[in-house]
Scaffold this active site. Structure first.
Site, short mmCIF file in Angstrom:
data_model
loop_
_atom_site.label_atom_id
_atom_site.label_comp_id
_atom_site.label_asym_id
_atom_site.label_seq_id
_atom_site.Cartn_x
_atom_site.Cartn_y
_atom_site.Cartn_z
N HIS A 14 0.87 -1.18 0.00
CA HIS A 14 0.00 0.00 0.00
C HIS A 14 0.91 1.22 0.00
O HIS A 14 1.62 1.47 0.98
CB HIS A 14 -0.92 0.00 1.22
CG HIS A 14 -1.75 1.25 1.31
ND1 HIS A 14 -2.52 1.69 0.27
CD2 HIS A 14 -1.90 2.17 2.29
CE1 HIS A 14 -3.14 2.81 0.60
NE2 HIS A 14 -2.76 3.12 1.83
N ASP A 16 1.37 4.93 0.14
CA ASP A 16 1.08 6.34 0.38
C ASP A 16 2.25 7.13 -0.19
O ASP A 16 3.39 6.99 0.28
CB ASP A 16 0.97 6.61 1.88
CG ASP A 16 -0.10 5.74 2.53
OD1 ASP A 16 -1.27 5.91 2.18
OD2 ASP A 16 0.26 4.91 3.39
N ASP A 126 -7.60 1.83 2.10
CA ASP A 126 -7.40 2.62 3.32
C ASP A 126 -8.21 3.92 3.28
O ASP A 126 -7.94 4.85 4.03
CB ASP A 126 -5.91 2.95 3.48
CG ASP A 126 -5.55 3.36 4.89
OD1 ASP A 126 -6.34 3.08 5.80
OD2 ASP A 126 -4.48 3.97 5.08
N HIS A 352 -5.53 9.95 0.32
CA HIS A 352 -6.20 10.18 1.60
C HIS A 352 -5.30 10.84 2.64
O HIS A 352 -5.76 11.67 3.42
CB HIS A 352 -6.77 8.86 2.14
CG HIS A 352 -5.84 7.71 2.06
ND1 HIS A 352 -5.68 6.96 0.92
CD2 HIS A 352 -5.00 7.17 2.97
CE1 HIS A 352 -4.80 6.01 1.14
NE2 HIS A 352 -4.37 6.11 2.37
#
Length: 946
Positions: A14, A16, A126, A352
């Protein structure tokens, strides 16, 4: 031995792009990860595949540094060993606009398609809650599933979960949108890291799998168990094939597969044959929880980011794209390459952890630069489009006023006809430096320009009241396409006036002129042939138009603003009453400020235990009239308010000790600072709402500032603007909710209504609100929230999240009779988001009439969303959504040379020819179309042009 279960192990990370480290620090780790992945795929055939986190920007970020590896990367994608798409970035759906979500999906598909097959996985691992229309968005994009980690299960600190209270019986569920669209929902019940770092050694593997298999079986509806081999910024597990072989030896009754999402979905669907799952409907906002882990207060972290984002989104989707379409229709260009660049730059701020404002300070500093870059690009597109448009508008009717006439064009790029106050800067005269005068002579000549005696007229010659501000001597320059820059001196003025009845997706021409000799009354000279009158407002100093009352002023008695619809009276403490004349409803105690401490973090608000909120109720304010024009009046309200300077010293101790924020004992400091608040109330002559601007000089820390709007309406629920939806939410939280705060997300507005009256509170980039449980159904809108740490899994100080300095918040209060949709309040709230665009023109003939609309449509329950062009086909794409759950009619008319219409999905692929279904009518030379819009339907119409 027959295998009883299958363990699907999916490798991923994941990613980010930026979060607890700045972008480039994460970027370096990404380069190492992908280098390792390419080497592993080539050296170890047993490592079957890897999922690129559902976002194609990973490819861009990698190839920016490693362009020499493009062929290797593309080969593995085409061979089905690296899965990419369907998004460009993994966004926060509540804080990004509906059209931004669509562009994200479109760009992700386009970029993935260059390399190979697009992964049709609705991936939201997420995301901090999910909007209700995502199932319809997925279905229209050809995606039949949604994988997500939040929204329907109790989630607490560090992603811990409880064992009951689920809205779904299993991690597999049916997710149904408000329109009836359904997708297979897969909840990461054990998070998207439940198969992370699988041991290859037998002893460690036995311990690992005993716990992991039990956890997965607890929530799985079938014998297909999902294990996500990765986590945030997780390095590649290169020995996974060995770890899988170890697991197979330990558990021969289970089939362990290095799998992928497509194969996993097929297996689940096969196992579900003949079985039913729980159906979860609408928004996924973790409402069946204690309320402490929803991360909803990211909606108010670093509000300035949300305001910059609102401005950037609107400028692209509601201004630049439609203006580029109009320009293209009349000889200009549709710069899709520039629009894509501007969108990509903006979307890079939508992950996000970025748009939510929950990262370290360095991340959000870089975001401001990206917002500026995207905006500058969009402004350039708008300027070029307006130049093409103004060059094509027929302003020849103003020639009768002589050479001194200065035309200007006001464009309305909203989806509804519009009346409102606009300001435009004009060059009253120019003198180019190339003409050879000295700079002193240039300045003298410009200062000598006579501005007296000029008036503003519409295309019919009706004089329009306006305020003229002399901006004095100025410098400017042209950047011609065929020669060097051309600087000039000019005399600049600003005109402010009411632009009346400007058509939707269209324009109206005006001119600043010297009146013709002998002209009198409300007309002066010839109008432009074939143009409709714009309302006939009076000239400055003349009698007001019919229906305007005895005086053109909207001010009465020093503290009262009033037009035909609204009456506003300001009290001594700066609060005000708002009377809606058509319904007779009076709203009282509006505009009170509330201030509380905040000992939470960027993710969640936490008021100190036992604290009583401070308010400006009873605090004497300085009140003055600052504007009194025939078209608009304004009252200024000034408060100087002493509030606590910060939290006490206990807060930092608790932050350093990683005390979970609901358990913190910190209080507010006894030291005081001055919070300076300047509120401006503006009422337009034709306005249906009251504009509220709040100017905040913040010197305090660890606090939240809200503005309160008591509705005093009997309603158990309210409606709120979300992604392609007016979602209905209960005013009271679920019984499981323990958090004293029930703050929630909004996009453009929130509305509380009873049968015959309602109050809509619209905003610009203020995404957090709460319906207070105070017996008054007060709408509380967060203007500013100031905290000093990021929060989440460690201690990350964020002093810039204290938001010191100057801030400004903008709202519009729209009282209405009954339903917000039928009354037009919702449409007014959407229009409030969109700025007017004005530009100076010249006197000439043209192909665009002085009053013009590219397309015309009607449909009370429909909300217009976008007008753009498909670069490949040249077709126009128009999008609406139904704001209600009931079917409605939509009528579309256009004078454009359309050869046909069709319905499209959100990826701009044709679904069905409309003419074959509804018939294409010829009415008065215009193409007219009657369409049925289903309840909550998102409808995109394609228009083929000659």
């Amino acid at each position: 031995m027959d295998k009883q279960q299958t363990a699907h192990i999916i490798s991923h990370t994941h990613w980010d792009r930026e979060w607890y480290l700045p972008y480039e620090r994460h970027h370096l780790r990404l380069i190492r990860l992908v280098d390792s992945l390419l080497d592993t795929l080539e050296q170890n055939p047993g490592f079957r595949s890897f999922f690129f986190d559902g976002q194609t920007i990973i490819i861009e970020d990698y190839l920016q540094v490693r362009p020499e590896n493009r062929e290797r990367l593309e080969r593995h994608i085409r061979e089905g060993r690296i899965y990419i798409g369907p998004w460009y970035i993994l966004q926060d759906a509540f804080l990004t606009s509906p059209e931004a979500n669509v562009r994200n999906l479109q760009i992700g598909h386009q970029d993935a398609g260059v390399y190979g097959e697009v992964s049709k996985i609705g991936y939201f691992p997420d995301t901090f809650g999910l909007t209700g229309q995502i199932p319809q968005l997925m279905v229209q994009a050809g995606i039949t599933n949604a994988f997500f980690g939040r929204g329907v299960k109790p989630t607490g600190f560090n992603n811990t979960v409880s064992s009951d209270g689920y809205e779904s019986s299993f991690s597999e569920l049916v997710w149904e949108g408000p329109d009836g669209s359904k997708v297979l929902g897969i909840l990461f019940a054990n998070w998207y890291s439940n198969g992370n770092e699988i041991p290859a050694g037998a002893e460690e593997a036995k311990t690992f799998w005993e716990r992991k298999l039990a956890d997965a079986r607890q929530y799985a509806a079938t014998d297909q168990l999902l294990f996500m081999n990765g986590c945030d910024h997780q390095p590649l597990q290169t020995d996974l094939p060995e770890a899988i072989r170890t697991a197979e030896q330990l558990y021969p009754e289970i089939s362990f597969v290095h799998s992928n999402f497509a194969d996993y979905i097929k297996a689940v669907q096969h196992s579900l044959a003949g079985r039913s799952l729980s159906t979860v409907k609408g928004e996924l906002r973790s409402q069946r929880t204690d309320g402490w882990g929803t991360l909803v207060n990211t909606a108010s972290a670093r509000v300035y980011l949300k305001q910059l984002n609102q401005r950037g989104q609107v400028l692209l989707e509601k201004v630049a794209e439609p203006l580029a379409v109009i320009a293209k229709l009349h000889g200009g260009e549709y710069p899709q390459h520039l629009l894509t660049y501007a969108w990509k730059t903006l979307l890079q701020n939508h992950p996000h952890d970025s748009i939510c404002g929950c990262s370290v300070d360095e991340v959000h500093r870089e975001m401001v630069t990206r917002f500026d870059k995207s905006r500058h690009t969009a402004e350039g597109i708008v300027a070029d489009s307006m130049q093409a448009i103004t060059s094509a508008v027929d302003t020849s009717g103003f020639a009768t006023y002589g050479e001194a006439a200065i035309p200007l064009v006001v464009t309305n790029t909203s989806g509804w006809s519009r009346t409102g106050t606009v300001s435009v800067e004009l060059d009253a005269a120019r003198l180019y430096l190339r003409e050879g005068h000295t700079l002193e002579e240039n300045a003298r000549r410009m200062k000598a320009v006579d501005l007296s005696g000029r008036v503003l007229v519409d295309e019919q010659g009706n004089e329009v009241p306006c305020t003229i501000q002399d901006l004095g001597l100025s410098f400017g320059y042209d950047l011609p396409d065929d020669r060097f820059r051309q600087p000039y001196s000019c005399r600049k003025v600003q005109l402010t006036f009411e632009a009346a009845d400007v058509p939707a997706l269209g324009l109206r021409a005006y001119a600043w002129v010297r009146p013709l000799a002998g002209a009198a009354g409300g007309r002066s000279g010839q109008g432009i042939a074939g143009s409709a009158a714009a309302g006939g407002a009076a000239t400055n100093g003349a009698e007001p138009p019919a229906g305007a009352g005895a005086s053109a002023s909207l001010v009465h008695g020093g503290r009262i603003l009033e037009n035909e619809t609204l009456r506003v009276e300001v009290m001594a403490d700066g609060s005000f009453t708002l009377e809606h004349k058509p319904s007779g409803k009076v709203y009282r105690d509006l505009g009170v400020y509330e201030n509380t401490g905040d000992i939470g973090n960027e993710y969640m608000y936490r008021q100190p235990a036992g604290e009583v909120p401070l308010t400006t109720r009873g605090l004497t304010a300085d009140i003055n009239i600052i504007e009194d024009a025939p078209y608009r009046a304004s009252i200024e309200i000034v408060h100087e308010w002493e509030i606590p300077a910060s939290a006490d010293a206990v807060l930092e101790e608790e932050q350093r000790a990683l005390v979970y924020y609901p358990e913190r004992q910190a209080q507010r400091s006894t030291d005081k600072v001055l919070l300076k608040l300047r509120t401006v109330l503006r009422l337009e002559r034709s306005g249906k709402g009251l504009e509220v601007k709040s100017y905040i000089h913040n010197t305090a820390k660890d606090h939240r500032l809200r503005m309160l709007f008591p509705a005093d309406l009997a309603a158990a629920s309210h409606r709120v603007d979300s992604m392609f939806e007016l979602a209905e939410r209960p005013n009271e939280p679920a019984p499981e909710w323990l958090n004293p705060s029930n703050a929630q997300h909004q996009q453009s507005f929130v509305d509380v209504a009873e049968e015959h009256a309602g109050l809509t509170v619209a905003n610009l980039g203020l995404h957090e609100y709460e319906i207070l449980r105070d017996s008054r159904n007060t709408i509380a809108v967060t203007l500013l929230r100031c905290v000093g740490e990021m929060g989440d899994w460690g201690w990350f100080p964020t002093p810039e999240a204290q938001c010191q300095g100057e801030h400004m918040a903008e709202l519009l209060l729209i009282p209405h009779s009954g339903d917000a949709v039928a009354s037009g309040a919702a449409a007014a709230a959407y229009q409030f988001q969109i700025p007017w665009t004005c530009a100076q023109a010249e006197v000439h003939t043209g192909t665009i009439p002085a009053v013009y609309s590219a397309v015309r449509w009607s449909g009370t329950a429909a909300a217009f969303s976008s007008l753009k062009m498909n670069e490949e086909s040249g077709d126009l794409l128009l999008r609406w959504f139904n704001m209600t759950g009931q079917p409605c009619e939509l009528k579309l008319e256009t004078d454009l040379p359309a050869t046909g219409f069709y319905t499209s999905n959100v990826l701009e692929a044709k679904v069905a020819d409309i003419a074959a279904e509804t018939g294409l009518l010829e009415q008065g030379g215009a193409n007219a179309l009657q369409l049925q819009l289903g309840g909550h339907e998102i409808l995109t119409v394609g228009m083929r042009l000659d």
